[in-house]
Design a protein around this motif. Structure first.
Motif, PDB file in Angstrom:
ATOM      1  N   GLU A 550       3.822   2.844   3.761  1.00  0.00           N
ATOM      2  CA  GLU A 550       3.173   3.763   2.830  1.00  0.00           C
ATOM      3  C   GLU A 550       1.866   3.254   2.231  1.00  0.00           C
ATOM      4  N   ARG A 551       1.481   2.046   2.517  1.00  0.00           N
ATOM      5  CA  ARG A 551       0.266   1.502   1.915  1.00  0.00           C
ATOM      6  C   ARG A 551      -0.975   2.170   2.501  1.00  0.00           C
ATOM      7  N   GLU A 552      -2.029   2.083   1.756  1.00  0.00           N
ATOM      8  CA  GLU A 552      -3.322   2.541   2.246  1.00  0.00           C
ATOM      9  C   GLU A 552      -3.959   1.430   3.068  1.00  0.00           C
ATOM     10  N   ASP A 553      -5.003   1.759   3.780  1.00  0.00           N
ATOM     11  CA  ASP A 553      -5.637   0.799   4.671  1.00  0.00           C
ATOM     12  C   ASP A 553      -6.105  -0.433   3.899  1.00  0.00           C
ATOM     13  N   GLY A 554      -5.604  -1.602   4.308  1.00  0.00           N
ATOM     14  CA  GLY A 554      -6.018  -2.857   3.682  1.00  0.00           C
ATOM     15  C   GLY A 554      -5.455  -3.092   2.294  1.00  0.00           C
ATOM     16  N   GLU A 555      -4.469  -2.299   1.881  1.00  0.00           N
ATOM     17  CA  GLU A 555      -3.937  -2.387   0.517  1.00  0.00           C
ATOM     18  C   GLU A 555      -2.900  -3.509   0.409  1.00  0.00           C
ATOM     19  N   ASN A 558       0.534  -5.956  -4.196  1.00  0.00           N
ATOM     20  CA  ASN A 558       0.400  -5.732  -5.635  1.00  0.00           C
ATOM     21  C   ASN A 558      -0.482  -4.525  -5.939  1.00  0.00           C
ATOM     22  N   ALA A 559      -1.482  -4.294  -5.115  1.00  0.00           N
ATOM     23  CA  ALA A 559      -2.297  -3.083  -5.295  1.00  0.00           C
ATOM     24  C   ALA A 559      -1.447  -1.839  -5.051  1.00  0.00           C
ATOM     25  N   TYR A 560      -0.552  -1.934  -4.079  1.00  0.00           N
ATOM     26  CA  TYR A 560       0.385  -0.832  -3.811  1.00  0.00           C
ATOM     27  C   TYR A 560       1.293  -0.597  -5.019  1.00  0.00           C
ATOM     28  N   VAL A 561       1.819  -1.678  -5.601  1.00  0.00           N
ATOM     29  CA  VAL A 561       2.653  -1.550  -6.799  1.00  0.00           C
ATOM     30  C   VAL A 561       1.865  -0.904  -7.928  1.00  0.00           C
ATOM     31  N   ASP A 562       0.625  -1.346  -8.126  1.00  0.00           N
ATOM     32  CA  ASP A 562      -0.206  -0.767  -9.185  1.00  0.00           C
ATOM     33  C   ASP A 562      -0.423   0.730  -8.967  1.00  0.00           C
ATOM     34  N   ARG A 563      -0.522   1.143  -7.728  1.00  0.00           N
ATOM     35  CA  ARG A 563      -0.812   2.545  -7.421  1.00  0.00           C
ATOM     36  C   ARG A 563       0.418   3.427  -7.549  1.00  0.00           C
ATOM     37  N   VAL A 564       1.579   2.960  -7.037  1.00  0.00           N
ATOM     38  CA  VAL A 564       2.743   3.859  -6.982  1.00  0.00           C
ATOM     39  C   VAL A 564       3.712   3.628  -8.133  1.00  0.00           C
TER      40      VAL A 564
END
Length: 610
Positions: A550-555, A558-564
């Motif tokens: 489910e991550r975005e390209d190059g994510e 921790n950036a994924y956690v911050d987003r979702v």
């Protein structure tokens, strides 16, 4: 027997270092930072004998032995010996002393690297503990003030002195700090333990922001100084520290002066002593704020005590020219032959070029931080032949070999493989960190070392190749305290339990999104799920695969956690957190990892705050 004419006369023979005739010894050799006092071992022998005879009260003896680095375990009649390694430095002779200690006195025949760069040895009977601390002193090692309400081991960046981006090597000043405060009357009975770290660069690999005091090198107008941080701490009510002063000189000793002022202030906070669970300096700083605390320190620095001290660090500086002891270019050396891909993987993860051309560091991945006598001795020989003469432990419970010739890296790797220590992935997802948990700790609730093994096995089975996934850090503690630094894990766990009728299941509470790489320190977000211990590896695999899908390209994770946010992680593990019915089919859930008997909570009173 040698001829009489060749013997040294008794009246001219130099006494053994650390003896009464030659009482205080330190050398500028890693591990020799702390002066050795022979009388302290004599005192320990005497007091231990009094305690075992019943003529010394237990409370009085506990405080005494803690200052000598001897800590009680959950198992009766055995102790843990914690050996301090200032900034993690250790030499070959000391590694061999550790091998001997493990063989002679530790029933499990191993030593354990902690997240604060110490070595610990467990299950040692009290009479043998007295022998052990005396024995290691002959190699320059000390356990003095490794436990108790004192300044604990002063940690450091294992790459200090050899890393790109450092404005100067902080190591000599870290050594002077150790020497100034060990046995110092101002910090022998603090309200609580006091943790200190010196880092090399703004990458902050020593994580100064989670310490009571932290130091980062700075240069201003050609003058060497440090930024001083304070007020950090994990465990209960974790806090990220703040800058106390952005520049304090080091060569004139001002950094020692400020440090003593902070310790004096901390020592006087009697209100902190009233509740030892809230007796760390972080609670005082949090209560009044960093600006008000700075004013208190400024006022303390105007006290009469300042004129009574000599803060000049020169006599205390730790000066060791590693480069002068670096190995010469090898006359011959090996190269990959059919094992090229494996070596390239190891080199990419574990090997880092030094700022000194032609040399590299090798981070040795030590599973669960445990080393056997054979491994201690094998690494000691590698250190002698292929490094500048010593290694440093790391907060990831690994070893960093320094001053390895670039041409020798492959040969060193092959020798590490023979020792069972050639694994790739240091400081990556498979480099799982944990405290000893119920293996030895009175405060332990769960077998965090057992879970470490189980998660490591699962991660190996997953065969993770994705570079972003490899950047995940998994850490766990066997209780809510922070010894495994679970607060900082990209994925972190701490030990808990689940009640099922009259039975109890070992369990963990998870955090996601903790971070510390690159100097960005943030604690993970706690998830609203309590997982049975035997289901934790399943949860880890689900979360990693969910992130990869489910991550975005190059994510990054921790950036994924911050987003979702935390909710997707909770939902993904919801069925794993469901209660387990007690029956023969589910009996495995009622037994902790690496255990045979049904689980029950047995939590004693820890000695950290005594």
């Amino acid at each position: 027997m040698e001829p009489t004419s060749l013997r040294t006369p008794q009246h001219t023979r130099k006494a053994r270092t650390g003896s009464r005739e030659n009482p205080e010894v330190r050398e500028d050799v890693p591990g020799h930072v702390i002066p050795i006092l022979e009388r302290e071992f004599d005192d320990f022998d005497t007091r231990a004998a009094e305690f075992m005879r019943g003529s010394l009260a237990e409370d009085e003896f506990i405080g005494f032995r803690l200052k000598q680095g001897v800590y009680g375990q959950r198992q009766p009649d055995v102790q843990m010996v914690r050996v301090k390694l200032p900034f993690g430095g250790v030499n070959p002779e000391q590694m061999e002393a550790f091998a001997e200690l493990a063989e002679r006195y530790a029933p499990l025949r191993k030593g354990h690297i902690t997240t604060r760069q110490n070595f610990q040895f467990h299950h040692i009977p009290l009479p043998d503990a007295a022998k052990a601390i005396r024995m290691i002193s002959e190699a320059g090692l000390s356990s003095r003030e490794a436990c108790g309400n004192t300044v604990r081991n002063v940690t450091g960046d294992p790459w200090a002195g050899v890393t790109e981006g450092e404005v100067y090597d902080i190591t000599p000043y870290a050594g002077a700090f150790v020497r100034y405060f060990v046995r110092n009357e101002v910090c022998q009975l603090l309200p609580r333990k006091f943790k200190v770290a010196f880092t090399a660069t703004d990458e902050d690999r020593a994580i100064t922001l989670i310490h009571d005091l932290g130091f980062i090198p700075r240069i201003r107008d050609g003058v060497k100084g440090v930024e001083i941080r304070t007020g950090g701490g994990t465990s209960i009510m974790a806090r990220v520290g703040a800058t106390l002063y952005d520049f304090v000189e080091v060569d004139n000793g001002d950094y020692l002066k400020v440090s003593e002022a902070v310790l004096r202030i901390f020592d006087r906070q009697d209100q902190l002593r009233a509740n030892r669970m809230r007796a760390r300096i972080k609670f005082y700083v949090d209560e009044i704020g960093i600006d008000a605390f700075r004013e208190v320190v400024d006022e303390e620095l105007r006290g009469d005590w300042v004129a009574e001290r000599d803060f000049t660090p020169d006599p205390l500086l730790f000066i060791d020219d590693e480069e002068a002891k670096a190995p010469p270019p090898p006359q011959s050396y090996g190269s990959p032959n059919g094992d090229g891909p494996e070596f390239e993987r190891f080199a990419a993860a574990n090997v880092r070029p030094q700022r000194q051309e032609g040399f590299s560091t090798i981070q040795v991945k030590v599973p669960r931080g445990d080393l056997t006598p054979q491994q201690f001795r094998g690494i000691a020989q590698i250190m002698r032949e292929s490094t500048g003469g010593y290694a440093r432990t790391s907060i990831e419970q690994n070893l960093v070999l320094r001053w390895v010739r670039d041409e020798s890296v492959y040969d060193v790797w092959r020798r590490l493989i023979e020792l069972g220590l050639g694994g790739a992935g240091a400081h990556e997802v498979t480099d799982v960190v944990s405290c000893p948990g119920t293996d030895s700790c009175k405060l332990g609730i769960t077998s965090s070392m057992g879970l470490n093994w189980a998660i490591s096995q699962r991660l190996e089975e997953m065969q993770i190749e994705d570079p972003l996934t490899r950047d995940i850090h998994i850490k766990m503690s066997g209780c809510p305290n922070g010894c495994g630094q679970h607060h900082l894990g990209t994925i972190g766990f701490y030990g808990a339990s689940i009640k099922v009728g009259e039975k109890t299941i070992p369990a963990y509470i998870a955090h996601v999104g903790g971070r510390y790489d690159g100097g960005d320190v943030r604690y993970g977000e706690r998830l609203k799920v309590r997982l049975p211990a035997k289901r934790v590896p399943d949860a880890v695999e689900r979360w990693i695969r969910m992130y990869e899908r489910e991550r975005e390209d190059g994510e990054a994770f921790n950036a994924y956690v911050d987003r979702v946010g935390t909710e997707p992680f909770e939902e993904a593990a919801q069925d794993l957190s469901l209660p387990v019915e007690f029956n023969l089919e589910n009996l495995v859930h009622f037994i902790d990892w690496n255990r045979r008997d049904p689980y029950r909570v047995e939590r004693g009173e820890g000695e950290c705050a005594i």
